[in-house]
Enzyme design. Structure first.
Site, PDB file in Angstrom:
ATOM      1  N   ASP A 155       4.101   1.499  -1.395  1.00  0.00           N
ATOM      2  CA  ASP A 155       4.653   1.369  -2.105  1.00  0.00           C
ATOM      3  C   ASP A 155       3.560   2.327  -3.586  1.00  0.00           C
ATOM      4  O   ASP A 155       3.965   2.683  -4.265  1.00  0.00           O
ATOM      5  CB  ASP A 155       5.401   0.462  -2.877  1.00  0.00           C
ATOM      6  CG  ASP A 155       6.134  -0.278  -1.807  1.00  0.00           C
ATOM      7  OD1 ASP A 155       7.326   0.914  -1.318  1.00  0.00           O
ATOM      8  OD2 ASP A 155       7.043  -1.600  -1.731  1.00  0.00           O
ATOM      9  N   LYS A 186      24.057 -12.997  26.940  1.00  0.00           N
ATOM     10  CA  LYS A 186      23.523 -13.159  25.823  1.00  0.00           C
ATOM     11  C   LYS A 186      22.376 -11.804  25.314  1.00  0.00           C
ATOM     12  O   LYS A 186      21.037 -11.521  25.662  1.00  0.00           O
ATOM     13  CB  LYS A 186      22.025 -14.406  25.385  1.00  0.00           C
ATOM     14  CG  LYS A 186      21.973 -13.949  24.107  1.00  0.00           C
ATOM     15  CD  LYS A 186      20.974 -15.695  23.972  1.00  0.00           C
ATOM     16  CE  LYS A 186      20.296 -15.803  22.148  1.00  0.00           C
ATOM     17  NZ  LYS A 186      18.697 -14.666  21.839  1.00  0.00           N
ATOM     18  N   ARG A 233      21.747  -7.436  10.702  1.00  0.00           N
ATOM     19  CA  ARG A 233      21.431  -8.848  10.016  1.00  0.00           C
ATOM     20  C   ARG A 233      20.729  -9.390   9.145  1.00  0.00           C
ATOM     21  O   ARG A 233      21.326 -10.861   8.644  1.00  0.00           O
ATOM     22  CB  ARG A 233      21.465  -9.783  11.648  1.00  0.00           C
ATOM     23  CG  ARG A 233      21.869 -11.302  11.630  1.00  0.00           C
ATOM     24  CD  ARG A 233      21.081 -11.909  12.514  1.00  0.00           C
ATOM     25  NE  ARG A 233      21.183 -13.133  12.198  1.00  0.00           N
ATOM     26  CZ  ARG A 233      19.927 -14.312  11.942  1.00  0.00           C
ATOM     27  NH1 ARG A 233      19.361 -13.660  12.068  1.00  0.00           N
ATOM     28  NH2 ARG A 233      20.839 -15.538  12.226  1.00  0.00           N
ATOM     29  N   GLU A 271      26.124  -6.796  19.751  1.00  0.00           N
ATOM     30  CA  GLU A 271      24.911  -6.471  19.781  1.00  0.00           C
ATOM     31  C   GLU A 271      24.687  -5.406  19.949  1.00  0.00           C
ATOM     32  O   GLU A 271      25.361  -4.296  20.428  1.00  0.00           O
ATOM     33  CB  GLU A 271      24.532  -7.470  20.536  1.00  0.00           C
ATOM     34  CG  GLU A 271      22.290  -7.817  20.912  1.00  0.00           C
ATOM     35  CD  GLU A 271      22.009  -8.644  19.661  1.00  0.00           C
ATOM     36  OE1 GLU A 271      23.325  -9.298  19.629  1.00  0.00           O
ATOM     37  OE2 GLU A 271      20.799  -8.895  20.315  1.00  0.00           O
ATOM     38  N   GLU A 285       0.899  -1.115   0.042  1.00  0.00           N
ATOM     39  CA  GLU A 285      -0.169   0.196   0.387  1.00  0.00           C
ATOM     40  C   GLU A 285       1.174   1.577   0.134  1.00  0.00           C
ATOM     41  O   GLU A 285       1.050   2.595  -0.613  1.00  0.00           O
ATOM     42  CB  GLU A 285      -1.443   0.159   1.297  1.00  0.00           C
ATOM     43  CG  GLU A 285      -1.503   1.159   1.600  1.00  0.00           C
ATOM     44  CD  GLU A 285      -2.604   1.666   0.356  1.00  0.00           C
ATOM     45  OE1 GLU A 285      -2.859   0.726  -0.147  1.00  0.00           O
ATOM     46  OE2 GLU A 285      -3.364   2.724   0.932  1.00  0.00           O
ATOM     47  N   LYS A 320      30.516 -20.978  23.764  1.00  0.00           N
ATOM     48  CA  LYS A 320      30.580 -20.970  22.907  1.00  0.00           C
ATOM     49  C   LYS A 320      32.406 -22.075  23.367  1.00  0.00           C
ATOM     50  O   LYS A 320      33.157 -21.283  23.982  1.00  0.00           O
ATOM     51  CB  LYS A 320      30.912 -19.671  22.326  1.00  0.00           C
ATOM     52  CG  LYS A 320      29.884 -18.547  21.402  1.00  0.00           C
ATOM     53  CD  LYS A 320      30.542 -17.375  21.367  1.00  0.00           C
ATOM     54  CE  LYS A 320      29.988 -16.759  20.432  1.00  0.00           C
ATOM     55  NZ  LYS A 320      29.346 -15.273  20.288  1.00  0.00           N
TER      56      LYS A 320
HETATM   57  N1  LIG Z   1      22.961 -12.588  21.564  1.00  0.00           N
HETATM   58  C1  LIG Z   1      24.227 -12.084  22.135  1.00  0.00           C
HETATM   59  O1  LIG Z   1      25.034 -11.239  22.681  1.00  0.00           O
HETATM   60  N2  LIG Z   1      25.100 -13.506  21.533  1.00  0.00           N
HETATM   61  N3  LIG Z   1      24.448 -13.684  19.808  1.00  0.00           N
HETATM   62  C2  LIG Z   1      26.030 -14.145  19.863  1.00  0.00           C
HETATM   63  C3  LIG Z   1      26.373 -14.869  18.525  1.00  0.00           C
HETATM   64  C4  LIG Z   1      25.532 -15.592  17.350  1.00  0.00           C
HETATM   65  C5  LIG Z   1      26.164 -16.095  16.614  1.00  0.00           C
HETATM   66  C6  LIG Z   1      27.254 -16.443  17.163  1.00  0.00           C
HETATM   67  O2  LIG Z   1      27.419 -15.985  17.869  1.00  0.00           O
HETATM   68  N4  LIG Z   1      27.046 -14.199  20.676  1.00  0.00           N
HETATM   69  C7  LIG Z   1      26.449 -13.420  21.681  1.00  0.00           C
HETATM   70  N5  LIG Z   1      26.575 -13.235  23.240  1.00  0.00           N
END
Ligand SMILES: NC(=O)n1nc(-c2ccco2)nc1N
Length: 323
Positions: free
Chosen positions: A36, A115, A136, A172, A34, A290
């Protein structure tokens, strides 16, 4: 001609409002199709009646392209999403899978990270200068938001020290909680729409067309991984050591990041961060473990789009306080 002029003014008001909704709150009130359609109608009328075209027309802000005016960026190294473990058993299954890939007497070191619950971005530095920022997107391609990432408070425009020719940093973007509350309070007072949570505030701020608006948003960036690197030889085999190297070059790295040498160490880290969750100045929705060895990461690779060498362990959902 009067009615044409009237229609053009009406279209301009509509499009500006929809833009505001789309970029302020990441929640447009009309579907893109809409928007567009209206955009093309205005563009056509301006072409037919150049004398009636306004200098503030929304068609001026975007150089002629409708909504998708962010250029697309291909991620040469895919920006991965994370597999989630919701329980200690699921995490132990993950660590077992990792240990199966090791020789018997080897122990695996994990890098533990909060995270952050914000918007993932990629920063590209060439000869130490910030040359590109990207969202991303779907992991394969994102939007070019270079002008916007340059306004993030703690993103260095120039790195210091002996940096690789090309260095892509991923991390992030968050809006600190205090700033988020103050921003929403201001929006309430101005009868403007408020953001539902800091993640939306960060994502919406990064997708502003006008970087002067982004510049007014209190955003912070924390690096947590590396994408493209030229001259990888000079970098240590440890993910944690690489993050410390980023810190030396001037990039912000979260101080809560540390390594542990056992599954128990991971469990302790999970509990420790969970216990302190409410004292942190940004939203987190879990911790990330990790495999610290880059060599082992490469050996483990990733399945679909999530790495086999990392897993997130999510906290129980936080009871939503009524804002
Ligand atoms: N969201 C976040 O804090 N992330 N996300 C990754 C991540 C995503 C893919 C590889 O590493 N690492 C941290 N601390």
């Amino acid at each position: 001609n009067q009615s044409v002029h009237q229609r053009m003014q009406e279209l301009e008001q509509l499009l500006n409002r929809y833009n505001q909704e789309y970029y302020e709150n990441d929640e447009p009130s009309v579907p893109d199709a809409e928007y567009d359609r209206l955009f093309r109608e205005l563009k056509t009328l301006e072409t037919e009646h150049p004398d009636l075209k306004s200098a503030q027309s929304p068609t001026m802000k975007v150089g002629g392209k409708p909504l998708g005016q962010f250029r697309s960026v291909e991620h040469e190294v895919p920006m991965l999403s994370l597999d989630n473990a919701f329980s200690v058993d699921e995490f132990e299954a993950f660590s077992k899978r990792v240990e199966q890939r090791l020789d018997t007497n080897q122990t695996v070191t994990f890098c533990c990270e909060p995270k952050l619950d914000g918007a993932a971005v990629s920063l590209l530095y060439e000869n130490g200068l910030l040359v590109r920022g990207a969202t991303r997107g779907d992991g394969q391609s994102g939007e070019d938001i270079t002008e916007n990432v340059k306004t993030i408070r703690n993103v260095p425009l120039k790195l210091s020290g002996d940096v690789p020719e090309r260095l892509e940093v991923r991390g992030e973007v968050v809006m600190p909680l205090g700033a988020f509350e103050r921003f929403n309070e201001q929006a309430r007072q101005r009868e403007e729409k408020v953001f539902a949570n800091p993640r939306n505030a960060a994502a919406g701020s990064l997708r502003q067309l006008d970087s002067r608006i982004t510049a007014k948003r209190p955003l912070h960036f924390y690096a947590y991984s590396l994408g493209l690197i030229s001259e990888t030889t000079q970098l240590p085999d440890s993910h944690h050591q690489r993050l410390l190297q980023l810190k030396d070059w001037g990039l912000p790295v979260n101080i809560e990041i540390k390594t542990v040498d056992s599954v128990q160490g991971c469990d302790d880290y999970y509990e420790a961060i969970l216990a302190r969750r409410d004292t942190l100045n940004y939203d987190i929705d879990g911790v990330v473990f990790k495999v610290d060895s880059i060599r082992l990461q490469q050996d483990l690779g990733f399945v679909a789009r999530a790495p086999r060498w990392a897993i997130a362990r999510k906290f129980p959902a936080q009871e939503q306080l009524t804002t």
